[in-house]
Motif scaffolding. Structure first.
Motif, PDB file in Angstrom:
ATOM      1  N   GLU A  23      -4.402   8.307  -8.716  1.00  0.00           N
ATOM      2  CA  GLU A  23      -3.787   8.178  -7.396  1.00  0.00           C
ATOM      3  C   GLU A  23      -4.236   6.892  -6.705  1.00  0.00           C
ATOM      4  OE1 GLU A  23      -4.734  11.761  -5.270  1.00  0.00           O
ATOM      5  OE2 GLU A  23      -3.506  13.002  -6.582  1.00  0.00           O
ATOM      6  N   VAL A  24      -5.530   6.625  -6.766  1.00  0.00           N
ATOM      7  CA  VAL A  24      -6.066   5.427  -6.124  1.00  0.00           C
ATOM      8  C   VAL A  24      -5.536   4.170  -6.803  1.00  0.00           C
ATOM      9  CG1 VAL A  24      -8.180   4.106  -5.700  1.00  0.00           C
ATOM     10  CG2 VAL A  24      -8.129   6.542  -5.227  1.00  0.00           C
ATOM     11  N   ALA A  25      -5.395   4.214  -8.115  1.00  0.00           N
ATOM     12  CA  ALA A  25      -4.903   3.049  -8.851  1.00  0.00           C
ATOM     13  C   ALA A  25      -3.508   2.660  -8.393  1.00  0.00           C
ATOM     14  CB  ALA A  25      -4.910   3.329 -10.351  1.00  0.00           C
ATOM     15  N   ASN A  26      -2.744   3.627  -7.897  1.00  0.00           N
ATOM     16  CA  ASN A  26      -1.379   3.352  -7.457  1.00  0.00           C
ATOM     17  C   ASN A  26      -1.289   2.965  -5.984  1.00  0.00           C
ATOM     18  OD1 ASN A  26      -0.183   3.863  -9.994  1.00  0.00           O
ATOM     19  ND2 ASN A  26      -0.300   6.053  -9.614  1.00  0.00           N
ATOM     20  N   GLU A  27      -2.373   3.087  -5.245  1.00  0.00           N
ATOM     21  CA  GLU A  27      -2.374   2.684  -3.840  1.00  0.00           C
ATOM     22  C   GLU A  27      -2.573   1.171  -3.746  1.00  0.00           C
ATOM     23  OE1 GLU A  27      -4.430   4.972  -0.883  1.00  0.00           O
ATOM     24  OE2 GLU A  27      -4.555   6.682  -2.244  1.00  0.00           O
ATOM     25  N   VAL A  28      -2.069   0.589  -2.678  1.00  0.00           N
ATOM     26  CA  VAL A  28      -2.170  -0.860  -2.495  1.00  0.00           C
ATOM     27  C   VAL A  28      -2.902  -1.150  -1.190  1.00  0.00           C
ATOM     28  CG1 VAL A  28      -0.852  -2.998  -2.165  1.00  0.00           C
ATOM     29  CG2 VAL A  28      -0.044  -1.286  -3.793  1.00  0.00           C
ATOM     30  N   VAL A  29      -3.852  -2.070  -1.268  1.00  0.00           N
ATOM     31  CA  VAL A  29      -4.562  -2.545  -0.083  1.00  0.00           C
ATOM     32  C   VAL A  29      -4.150  -3.992   0.154  1.00  0.00           C
ATOM     33  CG1 VAL A  29      -6.530  -0.985  -0.367  1.00  0.00           C
ATOM     34  CG2 VAL A  29      -6.584  -3.227  -1.446  1.00  0.00           C
ATOM     35  N   GLU A  30      -4.328  -4.449   1.376  1.00  0.00           N
ATOM     36  CA  GLU A  30      -3.901  -5.799   1.741  1.00  0.00           C
ATOM     37  C   GLU A  30      -5.013  -6.484   2.522  1.00  0.00           C
ATOM     38  OE1 GLU A  30      -0.680  -7.455   4.877  1.00  0.00           O
ATOM     39  OE2 GLU A  30       0.150  -6.218   3.270  1.00  0.00           O
ATOM     40  N   ALA A  31      -5.185  -7.770   2.254  1.00  0.00           N
ATOM     41  CA  ALA A  31      -6.141  -8.584   3.011  1.00  0.00           C
ATOM     42  C   ALA A  31      -5.453  -9.876   3.410  1.00  0.00           C
ATOM     43  CB  ALA A  31      -7.378  -8.884   2.168  1.00  0.00           C
ATOM     44  N   GLY A  44      -5.644  -0.095  -5.912  1.00  0.00           N
ATOM     45  CA  GLY A  44      -6.946   0.543  -5.798  1.00  0.00           C
ATOM     46  C   GLY A  44      -7.802   0.347  -7.031  1.00  0.00           C
ATOM     47  N   SER A  45      -7.178   0.039  -8.155  1.00  0.00           N
ATOM     48  CA  SER A  45      -7.938  -0.211  -9.380  1.00  0.00           C
ATOM     49  C   SER A  45      -8.397  -1.664  -9.492  1.00  0.00           C
ATOM     50  CB  SER A  45      -7.105   0.172 -10.612  1.00  0.00           C
ATOM     51  OG  SER A  45      -5.942  -0.616 -10.696  1.00  0.00           O
ATOM     52  N   GLY A  46      -8.070  -2.490  -8.485  1.00  0.00           N
ATOM     53  CA  GLY A  46      -8.572  -3.859  -8.451  1.00  0.00           C
ATOM     54  C   GLY A  46      -7.661  -4.894  -9.088  1.00  0.00           C
TER      55      GLY A  46
END
Length: 104
Positions: A23-31, A44-46
């Motif tokens: 689930e985390v691997a499919n989430e996207v973070v933004e900076a 989420g997996s980097g």
């Protein structure tokens, strides 16, 4: 101590952990840095999945500034991805200690 019960609990935790990691691997973070001049998205997996650079950030006479902004945005996105993984999966890993198993 019921060894079969312990093994069943360990297997359930392993399945839950694998599901949380997926689930985390499919989430996207933004900076974003430089007032939004450079934006980086990572899973989420980097894995970096997107880099956006505004035209105003490109100065042919000073490419080092753009290089620094890209580097800072990538590093921040990867830190956010790691924090996301720790928040979602790290708590589960602590639960393994309750089964008498060493932390991973």
């Amino acid at each position: 101590m019921d060894f079969n019960k312990l093994m069943k609990q360990a297997q359930q935790m392993q399945e839950q952990l694998a599901q949380a990691q997926e689930e985390v691997a499919n989430e996207v973070v933004e900076a974003s840095v430089g007032g939004g001049m450079v934006t980086v998205k990572a899973t989420g997996s980097g894995q970096v999945v997107e880099v956006k650079i505004k035209r105003e950030a490109i100065d042919p006479d000073d490419p080092e500034v753009l290089e620094d902004m890209v580097l800072a945005a990538v590093n921040e996105a990867l830190r956010s991805a790691e924090s996301l993984m720790q928040a979602k999966v790290g708590g589960m890993m602590g639960g393994l200690g309750g089964l008498g198993l060493p932390g991973m």
